[in-house]
Scaffold this active site. Structure first.
Site, PDB file in Angstrom:
ATOM      1  N   GLU A 217      50.493  15.083  31.924  1.00  0.00           N
ATOM      2  CA  GLU A 217      50.692  15.551  30.542  1.00  0.00           C
ATOM      3  C   GLU A 217      51.274  16.964  30.478  1.00  0.00           C
ATOM      4  O   GLU A 217      50.693  17.871  29.865  1.00  0.00           O
ATOM      5  CB  GLU A 217      49.367  15.500  29.775  1.00  0.00           C
ATOM      6  N   GLU A 407      47.959   5.934  30.883  1.00  0.00           N
ATOM      7  CA  GLU A 407      46.690   6.231  30.192  1.00  0.00           C
ATOM      8  C   GLU A 407      46.735   5.639  28.804  1.00  0.00           C
ATOM      9  O   GLU A 407      47.738   5.755  28.091  1.00  0.00           O
ATOM     10  CB  GLU A 407      46.476   7.738  30.041  1.00  0.00           C
TER      11      GLU A 407
END
Ligand code: BGP
Length: 510
Positions: A217, A407
């Protein structure tokens, strides 16, 4: 023909700092994650400048970083840069509870856990290497052999069951030393340490790992760069520098991988949360495009297309930030483009040209404009399966690279029944709807998705709150927010459901 390709990578995802525990075993050094507390359990209470009183209670549930500043001790919110103290140094404090020290003790349970993953039929397992097991401070020139051996064992265990490891090189756990010394990735010197670490693990695991991700991320740095980039300062400039240095580092290691290990597939990873315009007003639509670009696409564009986009250059100009670009950097970015795009997808957001007075909800990073068409999780995260299909379409159209959803999932409270069962139909419902949406994106829209690894396939420590009671897993771990419990593993209803999903290659979602 089925919906999902024959070789679709079904699996699950974890990160070292959130599951391994054994935070100082076998020479491991402290990472930035190790000095983070469990939400609601710290002796400190941190207030967030500018947040209206009705949201203040929410922040007691967030994870704090404890620090020392000379004689003084204190805490600040890990994901909120405006709470970081000037001149503080993240440190362990006596009397504070740090959940990552034990986590779910995957370090000692990995054989049992991987066996359970195999029982569900996992084709792959996304995990991360703790940099500090290999280079405890980040600055050593020789790696820690016992740390390397641990991951050899984990990968061997995966291959025993035909599970392909998907490895994140840096998932919110850089060496604490580099944070203290150089303010983490704000300083370019961190890049050389990272290069040494990645070259070491590439060479060591070249025959065991094919799929790699650089930074987890990367785009979330901008909200408060402590966790993902070791930046412990309030300055926007430092966060912009850190993001730039990480993207540069990503390009360096991608190029290195391509040159030395042609068998590798290496991707970038961004948190993808598309903003919907609040209304049909042109200004709201323009704002949605703007925030999509600045918060998401800037990072993808740089690591996938290989250059910093014009809209970001203008944004930096407006902020008065001049990136520390050295001669040759542009060539590095251009030469280090990834093979695939990995995303985390949890929710969408709402963008409005003027958001004052609008109803808000408390998500991970504070207040968001409420979307009245969506449900929320117990932690205030919007639930939007259609948004996943939307996201996949935008992303594929933009980059034309295979997409890996590494995810997605629902953090919820579970109840362990006296007979050892856990009835988590809410989680099954959440995952079913997201898998359906992903299936439609593949089958009806032609998007190329290579795999799906729901987050926290086994319960673990929440990254935003440090709680274990925010559970994502197919496997329940008997441990509470204070670290008490037998650590015994139990299969939830979702375990058996996901096993069927994988066995039918996504055809049977009932
Ligand atoms: C992502 C992180 C993960 C993970 C997940 C769920 O942002 O990459 O590490 O934890 O979010 O978030 P949380 O744990 O805060 O519920």
């Amino acid at each position: 023909m089925g919906i999902f390709p024959k070789d679709f990578l079904w699996g699950g995802a974890t990160a070292a700092n959130q599951c391994e525990g054994a935070f100082d075993a076998d020479g491991k050094g402290p990472s930035v994650a190790d000095v983070m507390t469990c939400g609601g359990m710290s002796k400190f209470k941190v207030t967030v400048p500018g947040i209206p009183p009705e949201y203040e209670h929410y922040f007691t549930k967030m994870r704090y970083v404890t620090y020392r500043k000379g004689e003084e001790t204190g805490a600040c919110i890990a994901m909120k840069k405006n709470t970081y103290p000037d001149g503080g140094e993240p440190s362990f404090l006596e009397g504070e509870y740090y959940p990552g020290k034990q986590a779910i003790d995957f370090f000692h349970h990995y054989k049992e856990d991987i066996k359970l993953f195999a029982e569900m039929g996992f084709k792959c397992y996304r995990m991360s290497i703790a940099w500090t097991r290999i280079f405890p401070t980040g600055e050593e020139t020789e790696p820690n052999e016992t740390g390397l051996a641990f991951y050899d064992n984990v990968f061997d265990e995966c291959h025993k069951y035909g599970i392909e490891p998907v490895v994140t090189l840096s998932h919110y756990e850089m060496p604490l030393q580099l944070c203290r010394k150089w303010n983490g990735w704000a300083d370019r010197r961190t890049l050389a340490c990272f290069e040494r670490y990645t070259q070491t693990v590439f060479e060591r695991y070249k025959d065991k790992v094919k799929y790699w991700l650089t930074f987890n991320e990367l785009n979330s740095i901008i909200h408060g760069g402590y966790m993902n980039a070791g930046v412990f300062s309030k300055k926007d400039e430092d966060l912009e520098f850190a993001a730039y240095h990480q993207m540069l580092a990503a390009a360096v290691v991608v190029k290195y991988a391509h040159d030395h290990y042609p068998q590798f597939q290496i991707g970038c990873m961004i948190s993808y949360d598309p903003p919907y315009p609040y209304s049909a007003k042109p200004e709201d639509n323009l704002e949605a495009v703007r925030s999509f670009d600045i918060n998401n696409h800037y990072y993808g564009d740089t690591m996938i297309r290989g250059y910093i986009p014009e809209y970001k250059k203008k944004d930096l100009e407006r902020k008065g930030v001049s990136l520390p670009i050295l001669a040759g950097d542009e060539d590095i970015l251009a030469a280090g483009c990834v093979d695939f795009v990995a995303i985390s997808y949890y929710q969408t957001s709402v963008a409005a040209a003027k958001s004052e007075g609008m109803e808000k909800t408390a998500g991970n990073l504070g207040q968001h404009i409420m979307n009245p068409y969506l449900e929320k999780s117990e932690w205030g995260w919007m639930i939007d399966p259609v948004g996943l299909r939307y996201a996949l379409n935008v992303l594929y159209d933009r980059y034309h690279k295979p997409i890996f959803i590494v995810e997605n999932g629902l953090g919820a409270k579970d109840t362990l029944e006296s007979d050892g069962t856990v009835h988590d139909d809410y989680r099954i419902d959440y995952l079913r709807r997201h898998i359906e949406a992903m299936g439609k994106a593949i089958h009806e829209d032609g998007v190329k998705v290579m795999g799906y690894t729901p987050w926290g396939c086994i319960d673990l420590i929440s990254c935003s709150t440090g709680q274990i009671s925010k559970r994502y897993g197919f496997i329940y771990v008997d441990v509470n927010d204070a670290g008490e419990g037998s650590l015994k593993r139990y299969c939830k209803d979702s375990f058996y459901w996901y096993k069927k999903v994988i066995a039918t290659n996504g055809e049977d979602l009932s």
